[in-house]
Design an enzyme around this catalytic site. Structure first.
Site, PDB file in Angstrom:
ATOM      1  N   HIS A  90      -6.881  -5.824   2.218  1.00  0.00           N
ATOM      2  CA  HIS A  90      -5.839  -5.264   3.198  1.00  0.00           C
ATOM      3  C   HIS A  90      -5.457  -6.368   4.040  1.00  0.00           C
ATOM      4  O   HIS A  90      -5.968  -6.857   4.762  1.00  0.00           O
ATOM      5  CB  HIS A  90      -6.219  -4.018   3.951  1.00  0.00           C
ATOM      6  CG  HIS A  90      -6.842  -2.645   3.316  1.00  0.00           C
ATOM      7  ND1 HIS A  90      -6.126  -1.718   2.964  1.00  0.00           N
ATOM      8  CD2 HIS A  90      -8.116  -2.556   2.563  1.00  0.00           C
ATOM      9  CE1 HIS A  90      -6.962  -0.784   2.270  1.00  0.00           C
ATOM     10  NE2 HIS A  90      -8.045  -1.372   2.153  1.00  0.00           N
ATOM     11  N   GLY A 119     -15.406   3.276   3.706  1.00  0.00           N
ATOM     12  CA  GLY A 119     -13.779   3.788   3.293  1.00  0.00           C
ATOM     13  C   GLY A 119     -13.457   3.320   1.972  1.00  0.00           C
ATOM     14  O   GLY A 119     -12.137   3.491   1.777  1.00  0.00           O
ATOM     15  N   GLN A 120     -14.096   2.557   1.255  1.00  0.00           N
ATOM     16  CA  GLN A 120     -13.653   2.316  -0.132  1.00  0.00           C
ATOM     17  C   GLN A 120     -13.514   3.421  -1.112  1.00  0.00           C
ATOM     18  O   GLN A 120     -14.237   4.058  -1.339  1.00  0.00           O
ATOM     19  CB  GLN A 120     -14.469   1.284  -0.553  1.00  0.00           C
ATOM     20  CG  GLN A 120     -14.046   0.633  -1.826  1.00  0.00           C
ATOM     21  CD  GLN A 120     -14.850  -0.527  -2.707  1.00  0.00           C
ATOM     22  OE1 GLN A 120     -16.060  -0.665  -2.098  1.00  0.00           O
ATOM     23  NE2 GLN A 120     -14.455  -1.272  -3.458  1.00  0.00           N
ATOM     24  N   HIS A 144     -10.162  -5.097  -3.343  1.00  0.00           N
ATOM     25  CA  HIS A 144      -8.801  -5.649  -2.625  1.00  0.00           C
ATOM     26  C   HIS A 144      -8.938  -6.038  -1.372  1.00  0.00           C
ATOM     27  O   HIS A 144      -9.768  -5.462  -0.432  1.00  0.00           O
ATOM     28  CB  HIS A 144      -7.750  -4.272  -2.944  1.00  0.00           C
ATOM     29  CG  HIS A 144      -8.651  -2.864  -2.361  1.00  0.00           C
ATOM     30  ND1 HIS A 144      -9.349  -2.332  -3.062  1.00  0.00           N
ATOM     31  CD2 HIS A 144      -8.499  -2.249  -1.355  1.00  0.00           C
ATOM     32  CE1 HIS A 144      -9.846  -1.140  -2.425  1.00  0.00           C
ATOM     33  NE2 HIS A 144      -9.255  -1.353  -1.401  1.00  0.00           N
ATOM     34  N   ASP A 146       0.759  -1.232  -0.101  1.00  0.00           N
ATOM     35  CA  ASP A 146      -0.001  -0.015   0.152  1.00  0.00           C
ATOM     36  C   ASP A 146       0.861   1.309   0.114  1.00  0.00           C
ATOM     37  O   ASP A 146       1.912   1.152   0.674  1.00  0.00           O
ATOM     38  CB  ASP A 146      -0.833   0.060   1.148  1.00  0.00           C
ATOM     39  CG  ASP A 146      -1.945   1.002   1.013  1.00  0.00           C
ATOM     40  OD1 ASP A 146      -3.145   0.553   0.929  1.00  0.00           O
ATOM     41  OD2 ASP A 146      -1.942   2.138   1.083  1.00  0.00           O
ATOM     42  N   ILE A 147       0.523   2.440  -0.888  1.00  0.00           N
ATOM     43  CA  ILE A 147       1.355   3.606  -0.786  1.00  0.00           C
ATOM     44  C   ILE A 147       1.301   4.147   0.302  1.00  0.00           C
ATOM     45  O   ILE A 147       2.120   5.319   0.768  1.00  0.00           O
ATOM     46  CB  ILE A 147       0.761   4.289  -2.181  1.00  0.00           C
ATOM     47  CG1 ILE A 147       1.844   5.144  -2.630  1.00  0.00           C
ATOM     48  CG2 ILE A 147      -0.569   4.925  -1.779  1.00  0.00           C
ATOM     49  CD1 ILE A 147       1.588   5.952  -4.040  1.00  0.00           C
ATOM     50  N   ASN A 177     -13.043  -3.226   2.501  1.00  0.00           N
ATOM     51  CA  ASN A 177     -14.117  -1.889   2.672  1.00  0.00           C
ATOM     52  C   ASN A 177     -14.959  -2.195   1.526  1.00  0.00           C
ATOM     53  O   ASN A 177     -14.603  -2.169   0.367  1.00  0.00           O
ATOM     54  CB  ASN A 177     -13.390  -0.671   2.677  1.00  0.00           C
ATOM     55  CG  ASN A 177     -12.462  -0.361   3.916  1.00  0.00           C
ATOM     56  OD1 ASN A 177     -12.774  -1.062   4.981  1.00  0.00           O
ATOM     57  ND2 ASN A 177     -11.287   0.116   3.691  1.00  0.00           N
TER      58      ASN A 177
HETATM   59  P1  5GP Z   1      -9.722   1.390   0.330  1.00  0.00           P
HETATM   60  O1  5GP Z   1      -9.660   2.762   0.908  1.00  0.00           O
HETATM   61  O2  5GP Z   1     -10.381   1.431  -1.135  1.00  0.00           O
HETATM   62  O3  5GP Z   1     -10.052   0.033   1.143  1.00  0.00           O
HETATM   63  O4  5GP Z   1      -8.171   1.315  -0.065  1.00  0.00           O
HETATM   64  C1  5GP Z   1      -7.377   1.642  -1.158  1.00  0.00           C
HETATM   65  C2  5GP Z   1      -5.994   1.638  -0.746  1.00  0.00           C
HETATM   66  O5  5GP Z   1      -5.424   1.889  -1.814  1.00  0.00           O
HETATM   67  C3  5GP Z   1      -5.724   2.454   0.195  1.00  0.00           C
HETATM   68  O6  5GP Z   1      -4.939   2.071   1.544  1.00  0.00           O
HETATM   69  C4  5GP Z   1      -4.457   3.593  -0.489  1.00  0.00           C
HETATM   70  O7  5GP Z   1      -3.585   4.010   0.264  1.00  0.00           O
HETATM   71  C5  5GP Z   1      -4.183   2.570  -1.643  1.00  0.00           C
HETATM   72  N1  5GP Z   1      -3.609   3.301  -2.653  1.00  0.00           N
HETATM   73  C6  5GP Z   1      -4.238   4.359  -3.270  1.00  0.00           C
HETATM   74  N2  5GP Z   1      -3.545   4.761  -4.215  1.00  0.00           N
HETATM   75  C7  5GP Z   1      -2.506   3.753  -4.462  1.00  0.00           C
HETATM   76  C8  5GP Z   1      -1.355   3.659  -5.580  1.00  0.00           C
HETATM   77  O8  5GP Z   1      -1.324   4.459  -6.526  1.00  0.00           O
HETATM   78  N3  5GP Z   1      -0.386   2.654  -5.220  1.00  0.00           N
HETATM   79  C9  5GP Z   1      -0.853   1.807  -4.212  1.00  0.00           C
HETATM   80  N4  5GP Z   1       0.318   0.917  -3.930  1.00  0.00           N
HETATM   81  N5  5GP Z   1      -1.589   1.864  -3.237  1.00  0.00           N
HETATM   82  C10 5GP Z   1      -2.550   3.037  -3.350  1.00  0.00           C
END
Ligand code: 5GP
Ligand code: ZN
Length: 122
Positions: free
Chosen positions: A107, A98-99, A105, A30-31, A92
């Site tokens: 985590h 929080g998606q 995906h 994760d970034i 999520n």
């Molecule tokens: P969500 O919020 O949808 O559950 O998770 C999305 C995740 O993707 C977040 O934890 C966010 O930090 C990660 N993310 C967003 N953009 C990027 C990216 O460009 N590269 C990587 N490796 N992770 C990302």
């Protein structure tokens, strides 16, 4: 999906630190890590949510979960025969949860103690 961030990572159009890949899934860091280990596991095929994936291809959902388990072992979050120290899986669904990326995906979070319940008190 041409406009999907994680499809672009899958296709190598956006760089990511890959930690695992198999036939149908990839895993990358994760970034914006929320724990010492924070890896995202995705199916290569685009599905929006875990519920949609479960309906469309339950076998693939099983492979995603299997991949999270492989990542947890690889990252030292569990060892053979022991579910220790342990890790947390989070998926999520929808904006209120929080998606932010609408390619399903999971985590994989570990390397520190996790609170429960998973939201701040009050
Ligand atoms: P969500 O919020 O949808 O559950 O998770 C999305 C995740 O993707 C977040 O934890 C966010 O930090 C990660 N993310 C967003 N953009 C990027 C990216 O460009 N590269 C990587 N490796 N992770 C990302
Ligand atoms: Zn996608």
């Amino acid at each position: 999906m041409s406009d999907c961030l994680f499809c672009k990572i899958r296709d190598g159009q956006i760089p990511a630190k890959l930690v695992m890949r198999d036939d149908r899934c990839i895993a990358f860091e994760d970034i914006n890590p929320q724990a010492p280990t924070h890896v995202l596991v995705i199916p290569k095929e685009h599905h929006v949510t875990v519920g949609a994936l479960a309906v469309a291809d339950p076998g693939l959902l099983g492979e995603v979960v299997e991949a999270t388990s492989a990542v947890a072992r690889q990252e030292g979050l569990v060892s053979d025969g022991a579910d220790e120290p342990g890790y947390r899986l989070v998926t999520n669904t929808g904006p209120e949860a929080g998606q932010t990326v609408f390619h399903v995906h999971v985590h994989v979070l570990g390397g520190r103690g996790m609170g429960w319940p998973p939201w701040p008190a009050g």
